[in-house]
Design a protein around this motif. Sequence first.
Motif, PDB file in Angstrom:
ATOM      1  N   ASN A  32       1.565  -6.571   1.948  1.00  0.00           N
ATOM      2  CA  ASN A  32       0.463  -6.088   2.783  1.00  0.00           C
ATOM      3  C   ASN A  32       0.214  -7.001   3.990  1.00  0.00           C
ATOM      4  O   ASN A  32      -0.545  -6.643   4.892  1.00  0.00           O
ATOM      5  N   GLU A  33       0.854  -8.164   4.034  1.00  0.00           N
ATOM      6  CA  GLU A  33       0.707  -9.072   5.171  1.00  0.00           C
ATOM      7  C   GLU A  33       1.824  -8.911   6.207  1.00  0.00           C
ATOM      8  O   GLU A  33       1.870  -9.634   7.188  1.00  0.00           O
ATOM      9  N   ALA A  69       4.058  -6.722   9.009  1.00  0.00           N
ATOM     10  CA  ALA A  69       4.230  -5.608   9.919  1.00  0.00           C
ATOM     11  C   ALA A  69       5.652  -5.088   9.761  1.00  0.00           C
ATOM     12  O   ALA A  69       6.588  -5.862   9.510  1.00  0.00           O
ATOM     13  N   SER A  76       1.417  -2.170  11.885  1.00  0.00           N
ATOM     14  CA  SER A  76       0.989  -3.544  11.631  1.00  0.00           C
ATOM     15  C   SER A  76       0.404  -3.675  10.228  1.00  0.00           C
ATOM     16  O   SER A  76       0.184  -2.680   9.523  1.00  0.00           O
ATOM     17  N   TRP A  77       0.088  -4.907   9.854  1.00  0.00           N
ATOM     18  CA  TRP A  77      -0.506  -5.109   8.526  1.00  0.00           C
ATOM     19  C   TRP A  77      -1.952  -4.620   8.493  1.00  0.00           C
ATOM     20  O   TRP A  77      -2.523  -4.453   7.424  1.00  0.00           O
ATOM     21  N   THR A  78      -2.499  -4.319   9.676  1.00  0.00           N
ATOM     22  CA  THR A  78      -3.843  -3.740   9.766  1.00  0.00           C
ATOM     23  C   THR A  78      -3.790  -2.248  10.087  1.00  0.00           C
ATOM     24  O   THR A  78      -4.799  -1.656  10.460  1.00  0.00           O
ATOM     25  N   ASP A  79      -2.596  -1.644   9.966  1.00  0.00           N
ATOM     26  CA  ASP A  79      -2.377  -0.206  10.145  1.00  0.00           C
ATOM     27  C   ASP A  79      -2.433   0.269  11.591  1.00  0.00           C
ATOM     28  O   ASP A  79      -2.555   1.469  11.841  1.00  0.00           O
ATOM     29  N   TYR A  80      -2.334  -0.651  12.533  1.00  0.00           N
ATOM     30  CA  TYR A  80      -2.111  -0.235  13.922  1.00  0.00           C
ATOM     31  C   TYR A  80      -0.707   0.355  14.005  1.00  0.00           C
ATOM     32  O   TYR A  80       0.235  -0.191  13.420  1.00  0.00           O
ATOM     33  N   ASN A 123       0.781   0.337   0.558  1.00  0.00           N
ATOM     34  CA  ASN A 123       0.925  -1.035   0.084  1.00  0.00           C
ATOM     35  C   ASN A 123       1.015  -1.109  -1.437  1.00  0.00           C
ATOM     36  O   ASN A 123       1.634  -2.034  -1.977  1.00  0.00           O
ATOM     37  N   TYR A 138       2.752 -10.777   9.517  1.00  0.00           N
ATOM     38  CA  TYR A 138       1.568 -10.686  10.380  1.00  0.00           C
ATOM     39  C   TYR A 138       1.843  -9.977  11.706  1.00  0.00           C
ATOM     40  O   TYR A 138       0.921  -9.537  12.366  1.00  0.00           O
TER      41      TYR A 138
END
Length: 124
Positions: free
Chosen positions: A30-31, A33, A52-56, A73, A100
Motif C-alpha cells: 500500500n506504500e 505507486a 499513487s499510493w494515495t490513489d491519484y 491493496n 511512495y
Amino acid sequence: QVQLVESGGGLVQAGGSLRLSCAASGRAFNEYAIGWFRQAPGKEREFVSYISWTDYTDYSNSVKGRFTISRDNAKNTVYLQMDSLKPEDTAVYYCAADRYGNSWYSSPTQYDSWGQGTQVTVSS
C-alpha cells in the motif's frame, strides 16, 4: 522491494476489452505507486498509466478515456482495464513499482521493480 507479476494479456479484436493484473509480493504494497508501461517492437518503452499510493491516477493522452487503472491493496494487485482497444495498443505491457512515488512517474527510470511483461495484441 516488491516482486511483480503481470497477467491478463492476449489477442483481442479492435474495439474489444482486456483487463491486465499486476500482482505484487512483498511488504507494504500500500506504500507503493504503480505505473503501467508498454513497449511495441522497435519502439521505446512508453508510459501508459499511474496510480499513487494515495490513489491519484494519471493516463497518457493516447489511452485517456479508454483505460482505467485501479488498485486493491487487500489483494496486493493493481488492475488496468482496457476498453475500446485499437491496433496501435499492441505491445508488451509492464507494471512497475516505486515506493511512495514521485512527480516523475511517467519516466521508466523512476521505478525500482518491474514485472516480466504480458503481451497484448489487438487485431484490426
